[in-house]
Scaffold this active site. Structure first.
Site, PDB file in Angstrom:
ATOM      1  CE  LYS A  46      -3.863  -2.135   2.749  1.00 40.54           C
ATOM      2  NZ  LYS A  46      -2.900  -3.792   2.156  1.00 40.54           N
ATOM      3  N   GLY A  47       0.197   2.267  -0.543  1.00 44.76           N
ATOM      4  CA  GLY A  47       0.843   3.239  -0.425  1.00 44.76           C
ATOM      5  C   GLY A  47       2.405   3.641  -1.614  1.00 44.76           C
ATOM      6  CB  CYS A  48       2.758   1.419  -4.481  1.00 42.60           C
ATOM      7  SG  CYS A  48       4.479   0.967  -3.027  1.00 42.60           S
ATOM      8  CB  ALA A  49       1.811   5.571  -7.850  1.00 43.57           C
ATOM      9  CB  SER A  50       3.259   1.184  -9.509  1.00 42.58           C
ATOM     10  OG  SER A  50       4.125   1.930 -10.128  1.00 42.58           O
TER      11      SER A  50
END
Length: 143
Positions: A46-50
């Site tokens: 969680k917290g990754c754009a990809s």
């Protein structure tokens, strides 16, 4: 897979950002694919754009060795995953919790070239790995 020291040495020879960027993409291409069965919601960072997935295998012991594997749907992020895995995978939980790979990314001259979204995603990956190691240290201490 390329060792962490080899990556550090290779980055030392690459002076311009474009060459470093291409090298990160090459590292990502060399990263073994994560099996589809391991690309689960539980393994998603969680917290990754990809999309980024991290899978964990913990060996037994009071200070267990932890192996990580990972993948991403974005080329540059996949390369960042490869660097993170080289830094953390195969180490004892106590070593993992002490190592902040953000320092490593600064040392090799990448952190200042990442977008805010990618830098946040990188921090999320590192935080997840370190928290997982801390959990296994606590679990083995209370067993």
């Amino acid at each position: 897979m390329t060792t962490l020291q080899q990556m550090i040495d290779d980055f030392a020879y690459l002076e311009d950002w474009e060459d470093r960027y291409r090298y990160v993409i090459e590292l990502g291409k060399a990263l073994p694919d994560l099996p589809e069965a391991e690309k689960t919601a539980e393994n998603k960072v969680k917290g990754c754009a990809s999309q980024v997935w991290l899978s964990t295998r913990v060996h037994e012991g009071a200070d267990p060795v932890i192996d990580f594997s990972g993948d991403s749907d974005a080329h540059i992020v996949r390369g960042l995953v490869a660097i993170v895995l080289a830094a953390y995978s195969g180490k004892h939980a106590s070593e993992i919790v002490k190592l902040d790979a953000i320092d490593l990314f600064s040392q090799i001259g990448l952190i200042e070239h990442l977008s805010a979204q990618r830098a946040n995603g990188l921090r999320s990956m590192i935080q997840r790995i370190r928290e997982e190691a801390a959990r296994h240290l606590v679990a083995s201490a209370t067993s």
